[in-house]
Motif scaffolding. Sequence first.
Motif, PDB file in Angstrom:
ATOM      1  N   MET A   1     -75.596 112.980 -32.829  1.00 35.87           N
ATOM      2  CA  MET A   1     -76.094 113.119 -34.188  1.00 35.87           C
ATOM      3  C   MET A   1     -75.132 112.416 -35.141  1.00 35.87           C
ATOM      4  N   PHE A   2     -75.610 112.251 -36.365  1.00 36.36           N
ATOM      5  CA  PHE A   2     -74.860 111.475 -37.347  1.00 36.36           C
ATOM      6  C   PHE A   2     -74.708 112.292 -38.636  1.00 36.36           C
ATOM      7  N   LEU A   3     -73.594 112.093 -39.311  1.00 41.87           N
ATOM      8  CA  LEU A   3     -73.344 112.807 -40.568  1.00 41.87           C
ATOM      9  C   LEU A   3     -73.188 111.806 -41.709  1.00 41.87           C
ATOM     10  N   THR A   4     -73.997 111.991 -42.737  1.00 43.12           N
ATOM     11  CA  THR A   4     -73.983 111.089 -43.885  1.00 43.12           C
ATOM     12  C   THR A   4     -73.747 111.902 -45.160  1.00 43.12           C
ATOM     13  N   VAL A   5     -72.975 111.344 -46.072  1.00 43.01           N
ATOM     14  CA  VAL A   5     -72.575 112.073 -47.279  1.00 43.01           C
ATOM     15  C   VAL A   5     -72.939 111.235 -48.504  1.00 43.01           C
ATOM     16  N   ASP A   6     -73.716 111.814 -49.410  1.00 42.84           N
ATOM     17  CA  ASP A   6     -74.310 111.033 -50.494  1.00 42.84           C
ATOM     18  C   ASP A   6     -73.723 111.320 -51.872  1.00 42.84           C
TER      19      ASP A   6
END
Length: 182
Positions: A1-6
């Motif tokens: 899985m991937f973690l993205t921060v906006d």
Amino acid sequence: MFLTVDDGAEKDPEFAAMAAELDVPLSVFLSDYLARSDYDYFRALRDHGVSINNHTLTHPDLRRLGADALRKEICGQQDRLEQELGTRPRLFRPPYGEYTAEALRTAASCGVTAVPLWTEEAFPDHLEYRYADQRLHPGDIVLTHFRAPAPGWKGSMADMLRRVVDTATAQGFAVARLEDYL
Ligand SMILES: [Zn+2]
């Protein structure tokens, strides 16, 4: 899985230290109007392997914009990030996950090669799952935000990161680098 921060509003030093210490791959999507008070914070993240990507200049709903405004918001942020970080982003995330065919063409015209959206959303005290089984699935992209403690955000960014890493580990997942899979 991937973690993205906006977005880029909160610049939490504890979160940056923890991400570096745990060596968690993160993909960050910055909106200039929130990030610009401290690009040093994001340069430091970048120096620890975090990829910095485009989330427009002012976070508009792209469906409401004409050609000139699309170019300004998307390509203008490509230019800003190149100016601040020395490299031109490859990834673009439209605000609210909303876009048009013209927005995608505009992004492609100024160096964007992929437009990843998301499946789950992470908060300090819970994850909002996409699927009825309330679990992560291989390839899921988790969205979260640079946020300070507030109603609806009960804890710190470090709490959020700990929760995501612990949840992924408990369900048998590793956090991978999104750019390596696009
Ligand atoms: Zn956003």
